[in-house]
Design a protein around this motif. Sequence first.
Motif, short mmCIF file in Angstrom:
data_model
loop_
_atom_site.label_atom_id
_atom_site.label_comp_id
_atom_site.label_asym_id
_atom_site.label_seq_id
_atom_site.Cartn_x
_atom_site.Cartn_y
_atom_site.Cartn_z
N ILE A 79 46.05 -63.23 31.12
CA ILE A 79 45.67 -63.75 32.47
C ILE A 79 46.72 -64.62 33.01
O ILE A 79 47.51 -65.40 32.46
N PHE A 80 46.91 -64.27 34.00
CA PHE A 80 48.21 -64.81 34.72
C PHE A 80 47.69 -65.96 35.94
O PHE A 80 48.73 -66.64 36.17
N GLY A 81 46.61 -66.13 36.14
CA GLY A 81 46.05 -67.14 36.96
C GLY A 81 44.61 -66.87 37.19
O GLY A 81 44.02 -65.65 36.99
N ALA A 82 43.89 -67.87 37.94
CA ALA A 82 42.72 -67.49 38.25
C ALA A 82 42.28 -68.40 39.70
O ALA A 82 43.07 -69.56 40.00
N TYR B 256 57.30 -61.86 32.26
CA TYR B 256 57.67 -60.85 31.54
C TYR B 256 56.82 -59.45 31.70
O TYR B 256 57.20 -58.27 31.45
N PHE B 257 55.49 -59.76 32.04
CA PHE B 257 54.56 -58.65 32.18
C PHE B 257 53.80 -58.53 33.50
O PHE B 257 52.72 -57.80 33.39
N GLY C 90 46.59 -58.88 33.66
CA GLY C 90 47.54 -57.71 33.49
C GLY C 90 47.61 -57.51 31.81
O GLY C 90 46.74 -57.65 31.19
N VAL C 91 48.67 -56.75 31.46
CA VAL C 91 48.64 -56.11 29.95
C VAL C 91 49.96 -56.29 29.68
O VAL C 91 50.75 -56.19 30.02
N ASN C 92 50.23 -56.92 28.30
CA ASN C 92 51.41 -57.18 27.66
C ASN C 92 51.93 -55.94 26.87
O ASN C 92 51.21 -55.08 26.87
#
Length: 314
Positions: free
Chosen positions: A177-180, A143-144, A168-170
């Motif tokens: 956080i999308f992943g690391a 979504y973001f 990212g920013v919602n």
Amino acid sequence: MICLLKKDGLLEIVSFEANHNHELAPTPMKHMLRSNEKISSAQKAIANDAERAGLPIKATIDLLAIQNGGRQNNGFLDLDYKNYIPAQRRAAMIKGDGQEIMDYFRKAQSEDPSFFYSVQLDDDDFVLNMFWADGRSIIDYKYFGDVLCFDTTYRTNEYGRPFAPFVGVNHLKQTVIFGAALLYDETISSFKWLFEAFLGAMAGKQPNTILTDQSAAMAKAIEEVFTETHHRLCVSHIYQNAAKHLSHVFHASDQFASDFSSCIYDYEDEDEWFRAWDVMLQKYGLENNEWLDGIFSVKEKWAMVMGVICLLLI
């Protein structure tokens, strides 16, 4: 010299030429001879301190070259140093750590079936690179994930490896956080593996824009993997790098910080921005500054006057 191996296992010299039959290596090239390629214990100590402090490999080589009066006096090739640091990182990850990591990922996946992880191993089954994202992160990216910030400037883990979060920013302007990832090094091959793993977790969805620090290897990998994405440089990193590369100017003038910040944030007209940039260079005698020349050459990736968006993540 020509020698023969005798029956008793000893060598017998049968011919000896006292004069050299080839040109001697010139002094500036002696460090390239294999017999002279050696990183001294003192240089290793500096290298280890720089690694723990998070100083990039190239910056450390440049530092040693300055201390020694030039690269030719380092006593080793750049490649020797670049091979030394990864070897130290691998040695730091003791046997068994890789298995503990895999056990953790499997446990996380058993508790969250949407949890995604990917681990790259070398031929000896040592962990090179790893990426993970939980179910919440994957949904958030769906979504973001139009704008993605990728940052490798963190090295707080005990192995000294780059820790690289995808951020990212919602819709509430909150950081998500999308992943690391933990990376073995910051080469094109490592970045390509990571970006491909990221797309694998996110069903192949590419961001519209990715914001990063300035890195030639990263830029090349982004170009090859994120083929539908606009690559931009985060202006906060530009300013942080300016503080490092232009520290002498910042310290010499109280006004420079304001002038440089103004060039980054304040202009909306391109012609006015170009004029302000030239005035700044002339005012502080920076017309031939290598770092400023470098960022100016990629201004389309960071200058907001060129239509680049600004994303500041805290």
